[in-house]
Design a protein around this motif. Structure first.
Motif, PDB file in Angstrom:
ATOM      1  N   LEU A 282       0.845  -1.191   0.000  1.00  0.00           N
ATOM      2  CA  LEU A 282       0.000   0.000   0.000  1.00  0.00           C
ATOM      3  C   LEU A 282       0.880   1.241   0.000  1.00  0.00           C
ATOM      4  N   TYR A 283       0.440   2.266  -0.723  1.00  0.00           N
ATOM      5  CA  TYR A 283       1.143   3.542  -0.762  1.00  0.00           C
ATOM      6  C   TYR A 283       0.215   4.641  -0.255  1.00  0.00           C
ATOM      7  N   PHE A 284       0.748   5.473   0.618  1.00  0.00           N
ATOM      8  CA  PHE A 284       0.046   6.674   1.060  1.00  0.00           C
ATOM      9  C   PHE A 284       0.364   7.784   0.077  1.00  0.00           C
ATOM     10  N   GLU A 285      -0.657   8.459  -0.438  1.00  0.00           N
ATOM     11  CA  GLU A 285      -0.475   9.576  -1.357  1.00  0.00           C
ATOM     12  C   GLU A 285      -1.184  10.796  -0.800  1.00  0.00           C
ATOM     13  N   GLY A 286      -0.734  11.961  -1.244  1.00  0.00           N
ATOM     14  CA  GLY A 286      -1.373  13.198  -0.815  1.00  0.00           C
ATOM     15  C   GLY A 286      -0.346  14.213  -0.372  1.00  0.00           C
TER      16      GLY A 286
ATOM     17  N   LEU B 177     -15.243  11.299  -9.807  1.00  0.00           N
ATOM     18  CA  LEU B 177     -15.351  12.484 -10.638  1.00  0.00           C
ATOM     19  C   LEU B 177     -14.246  13.446 -10.258  1.00  0.00           C
ATOM     20  N   VAL B 178     -13.403  13.779 -11.232  1.00  0.00           N
ATOM     21  CA  VAL B 178     -12.253  14.656 -11.008  1.00  0.00           C
ATOM     22  C   VAL B 178     -12.327  15.803 -12.005  1.00  0.00           C
ATOM     23  N   GLU B 179     -12.083  17.003 -11.519  1.00  0.00           N
ATOM     24  CA  GLU B 179     -12.065  18.153 -12.420  1.00  0.00           C
ATOM     25  C   GLU B 179     -10.665  18.353 -12.979  1.00  0.00           C
ATOM     26  N   VAL B 180     -10.580  18.421 -14.307  1.00  0.00           N
ATOM     27  CA  VAL B 180      -9.329  18.688 -15.003  1.00  0.00           C
ATOM     28  C   VAL B 180      -9.349  20.142 -15.452  1.00  0.00           C
ATOM     29  N   GLN B 181      -8.323  20.888 -15.074  1.00  0.00           N
ATOM     30  CA  GLN B 181      -8.234  22.299 -15.429  1.00  0.00           C
ATOM     31  C   GLN B 181      -7.094  22.522 -16.396  1.00  0.00           C
ATOM     32  N   ALA B 182      -7.326  23.387 -17.387  1.00  0.00           N
ATOM     33  CA  ALA B 182      -6.311  23.733 -18.377  1.00  0.00           C
ATOM     34  C   ALA B 182      -6.225  25.250 -18.487  1.00  0.00           C
ATOM     35  N   LEU B 183      -5.012  25.735 -18.665  1.00  0.00           N
ATOM     36  CA  LEU B 183      -4.774  27.161 -18.872  1.00  0.00           C
ATOM     37  C   LEU B 183      -3.855  27.313 -20.073  1.00  0.00           C
ATOM     38  N   VAL B 184      -4.366  27.987 -21.100  1.00  0.00           N
ATOM     39  CA  VAL B 184      -3.610  28.247 -22.320  1.00  0.00           C
ATOM     40  C   VAL B 184      -3.341  29.740 -22.375  1.00  0.00           C
ATOM     41  N   ASP B 185      -2.066  30.102 -22.416  1.00  0.00           N
ATOM     42  CA  ASP B 185      -1.681  31.508 -22.383  1.00  0.00           C
ATOM     43  C   ASP B 185      -0.599  31.749 -23.427  1.00  0.00           C
ATOM     44  N   ALA B 186      -0.443  33.017 -23.800  1.00  0.00           N
ATOM     45  CA  ALA B 186       0.537  33.367 -24.822  1.00  0.00           C
ATOM     46  C   ALA B 186       1.931  33.015 -24.338  1.00  0.00           C
ATOM     47  N   GLY B 187       2.665  32.284 -25.150  1.00  0.00           N
ATOM     48  CA  GLY B 187       4.016  31.875 -24.802  1.00  0.00           C
ATOM     49  C   GLY B 187       5.047  32.584 -25.646  1.00  0.00           C
TER      50      GLY B 187
ATOM     51  N   GLY C 192      -0.423  15.902 -12.069  1.00  0.00           N
ATOM     52  CA  GLY C 192      -1.391  14.829 -11.905  1.00  0.00           C
ATOM     53  C   GLY C 192      -1.625  14.021 -13.161  1.00  0.00           C
ATOM     54  N   LEU C 193      -1.061  14.439 -14.296  1.00  0.00           N
ATOM     55  CA  LEU C 193      -1.177  13.711 -15.552  1.00  0.00           C
ATOM     56  C   LEU C 193       0.202  13.585 -16.182  1.00  0.00           C
ATOM     57  N   GLU C 194       0.349  12.668 -17.124  1.00  0.00           N
ATOM     58  CA  GLU C 194       1.642  12.442 -17.757  1.00  0.00           C
ATOM     59  C   GLU C 194       1.960  13.580 -18.727  1.00  0.00           C
ATOM     60  N   ARG C 195       3.167  14.134 -18.595  1.00  0.00           N
ATOM     61  CA  ARG C 195       3.556  15.268 -19.433  1.00  0.00           C
ATOM     62  C   ARG C 195       3.756  14.841 -20.887  1.00  0.00           C
ATOM     63  N   ASP C 196       4.330  13.660 -21.099  1.00  0.00           N
ATOM     64  CA  ASP C 196       4.544  13.200 -22.475  1.00  0.00           C
ATOM     65  C   ASP C 196       3.215  12.994 -23.192  1.00  0.00           C
TER      66      ASP C 196
ATOM     67  N   ALA D 270      -4.874  18.395 -12.360  1.00  0.00           N
ATOM     68  CA  ALA D 270      -5.977  17.601 -11.809  1.00  0.00           C
ATOM     69  C   ALA D 270      -6.252  18.109 -10.400  1.00  0.00           C
ATOM     70  N   VAL D 271      -7.469  18.567 -10.151  1.00  0.00           N
ATOM     71  CA  VAL D 271      -7.827  19.202  -8.885  1.00  0.00           C
ATOM     72  C   VAL D 271      -7.769  18.185  -7.744  1.00  0.00           C
ATOM     73  N   GLY D 272      -7.292  18.630  -6.593  1.00  0.00           N
ATOM     74  CA  GLY D 272      -7.292  17.790  -5.401  1.00  0.00           C
ATOM     75  C   GLY D 272      -6.042  16.979  -5.191  1.00  0.00           C
ATOM     76  N   GLY D 273      -5.045  17.117  -6.079  1.00  0.00           N
ATOM     77  CA  GLY D 273      -3.801  16.367  -5.911  1.00  0.00           C
ATOM     78  C   GLY D 273      -3.871  14.920  -6.332  1.00  0.00           C
ATOM     79  N   VAL D 274      -4.962  14.503  -7.009  1.00  0.00           N
ATOM     80  CA  VAL D 274      -5.077  13.119  -7.451  1.00  0.00           C
ATOM     81  C   VAL D 274      -4.201  12.902  -8.681  1.00  0.00           C
ATOM     82  N   ARG D 275      -3.683  11.680  -8.831  1.00  0.00           N
ATOM     83  CA  ARG D 275      -2.868  11.331  -9.984  1.00  0.00           C
ATOM     84  C   ARG D 275      -3.686  10.461 -10.922  1.00  0.00           C
ATOM     85  N   ILE D 276      -3.809  10.896 -12.158  1.00  0.00           N
ATOM     86  CA  ILE D 276      -4.604  10.177 -13.161  1.00  0.00           C
ATOM     87  C   ILE D 276      -3.645   9.511 -14.135  1.00  0.00           C
ATOM     88  N   SER D 277      -3.692   8.200 -14.200  1.00  0.00           N
ATOM     89  CA  SER D 277      -2.784   7.457 -15.076  1.00  0.00           C
ATOM     90  C   SER D 277      -3.503   6.785 -16.238  1.00  0.00           C
TER      91      SER D 277
END
Length: 455
Positions: A236-240, A306-316, A326-330, A356-363
């Motif tokens: 078992l792994y403790f996460e958070g 149910l997990v809320e996924v948030q995205a922010l697209v800004d001028a780079g 919380g998600l894979e970068r690749d 990913a809101v709440g610190g959850v990891r989505i794989s």
């Protein structure tokens, strides 16, 4: 003159030994894992290679009668969920996590609850008996039937187990124990491997359910030899985040239940308490829909969340950033290429941040569709409609692939009041779900068009 003890370099991953230090382990190929220690004498260690289980005669598999394993609930529903229903006689559980995340707190609660139905023993090697008593008093635990031992010598602990005959025992922690038969320091690869093997052998022979608390490295993996995870029955792994009140306990290995099952807890002044509706943790509370937010129905073991996924697209700038928490970068980079190639939505000169809101990891890849719709919403500055959910895997050809157990995901979302869903066509229910409008799509272009029709 006395001869100096011979040194040997042992790999922390595989336990292989080398006479000199090397940057790369010659046995498993891991880098920077060789640690210096004292070589153990060759005599008197034959007992290490004895089997952890009692020898049985050769028999035919079809003639063996297999029944359900008897389980004893711990009194903590979320912990029982991760364990597969409760503790098993003779089962060995290894639980790891960051310092201060709540491992000892959770196990002290479990020991106190189980003490009402069976003899228990709590062995502490990191704290004194008075410190454990203060923590139990702070948590409001009576501990009237909890037997406590503050000891780090393995032989003393084994003698106490034989004298007390507990049905449930906690060792906190395995890295603090040492055996007199070895000369290396506590926490070394040899000590951890030997102490874990001896305790596991004792648990299998006596039928005592044993829980070992393990430290983790800075990378988040369990410290000590990799064989430690192979010896035990459940890992078992403790996460958070220690700055947040919520904790996740995830099953990585379980010989008596399902893997990737999670338990959700909230840290309170009285210890850890199970969360009956974990989806509420991972959903942000917006008074009005905001651009860049999309709710995903993910699957953790047997539980839809149910997990809320948030995205922010800004001028780079000339080198736009792609950052995901919380998600894979690749996978994010791949999804941005699919969004440009097949849906005509370009982010090549934009910074893209996904969280990913709440610190959850989505794989699981079923989050692909929700991530793409959140990115498109942020780029166009148009929020998704209220009560909107999405899930589905997106392939490189732009197709939307089905997610496992789609019916359960939709029913969970409908139960929590969500009314609009964009899902893969293969996950579309044969019977309509009351109160929910479902848009079944086969390609990412169709998903974008379906969302535009809802604006």
């Amino acid at each position: 003159m006395a001869r100096e003890p011979k040194t040997v370099y042992t790999c922390t991953d595989c336990g292989g030994a080398s006479p000199k230090w090397l940057g790369k382990c010659p046995h498993c190929g891991a880098w920077n894992t060789l640690q210096e220690g004292v070589a153990e004498p060759t005599g008197g260690v034959r007992h290490r290679f004895q089997s952890l289980a009692r020898s049985q005669p050769v028999s035919t598999l079809g003639d063996i009668t297999a029944g359900d394993v008897a389980r004893t609930p711990t009194g903590l529903e979320e912990l029982d969920r991760v364990l597969g229903g409760g503790i098993v006689a003779g089962g060995v559980v290894l639980i790891g996590g960051d310092p201060g995340i709540g491992k000892s707190t959770l196990l002290l609660q479990a020991v106190d609850a189980l003490s009402n139905v069976m003899p228990v023993l709590y062995v502490t090697g990191e704290e004194s008996a008075a410190q454990v008593a203060m923590r139990a008093q702070r948590m409001g635990l009576a501990g009237a039937k909890v037997r406590l031992l503050a000891e780090i010598q393995l032989e003393t602990i084994l003698a106490t187990l034989e004298a007390e005959r507990p049905a449930f025992c906690v060792i906190d922690s395995i890295q603090t124990l040492y055996s007199d038969q070895l000369t290396s320091a506590p926490g070394s690869v040899a000590q951890v491997r030997e102490c874990a093997a001896q305790l596991t052998r004792t648990a299998k022979a006596t039928g005592c359910a044993l829980v070992l608390v393990g430290h983790v490295t800075k990378e988040g993996a369990l410290a000590g030899p990799r064989v430690l995870e192979h010896i035990v029955d459940t890992v078992l792994y403790f996460e958070g985040d220690t700055h947040s009140s919520h904790r996740l306990v995830r099953a990585i290995k379980n010989r008596f239940g399902a893997v990737n099952e999670i338990g959700v807890f909230a840290m309170t002044e009285r210890g850890l308490r199970g969360v009956s509706n974990p989806s509420a943790i991972f959903l942000s509370t917006h008074s009005e829909p905001v651009p860049g937010a999309c709710v995903l129905v993910t699957l953790e073991g047997t539980r839809p969340l149910l997990v809320e996924v948030q995205a922010l697209v800004d001028a780079g700038g000339p080198s736009p950033r792609r950052l995901s928490v919380g998600l894979e970068r690749d996978r994010l980079a791949m999804l941005l290429a699919v969004l440009h190639r097949h849906a005509g939505v370009s982010c090549m000169d934009q910074d893209v941040f996904v969280n990913a809101v709440g610190g959850v990891r989505i794989s699981e890849p079923a989050a692909d569709l929700a991530v793409l719709l959140a990115i498109r919403s942020s780029l166009s500055s148009r929020p998704l409609p209220r009560g909107f959910i999405a899930f589905g895997e997106v392939g490189l050809a732009g197709e939307v692939r089905p997610a496992p157990r789609g019916q359960e995901r939709l029913k969970e979302a409908a139960k929590l009041g969500f009314s609009v869903a964009v899902v893969p066509k293969a996950n579309a229910p044969k019977r309509p779900i009351e109160g929910m409008t479902i848009h079944a799509v086969e390609r990412i272009e169709q998903a974008i068009e379906a969302v535009r029709g809802l604006d």
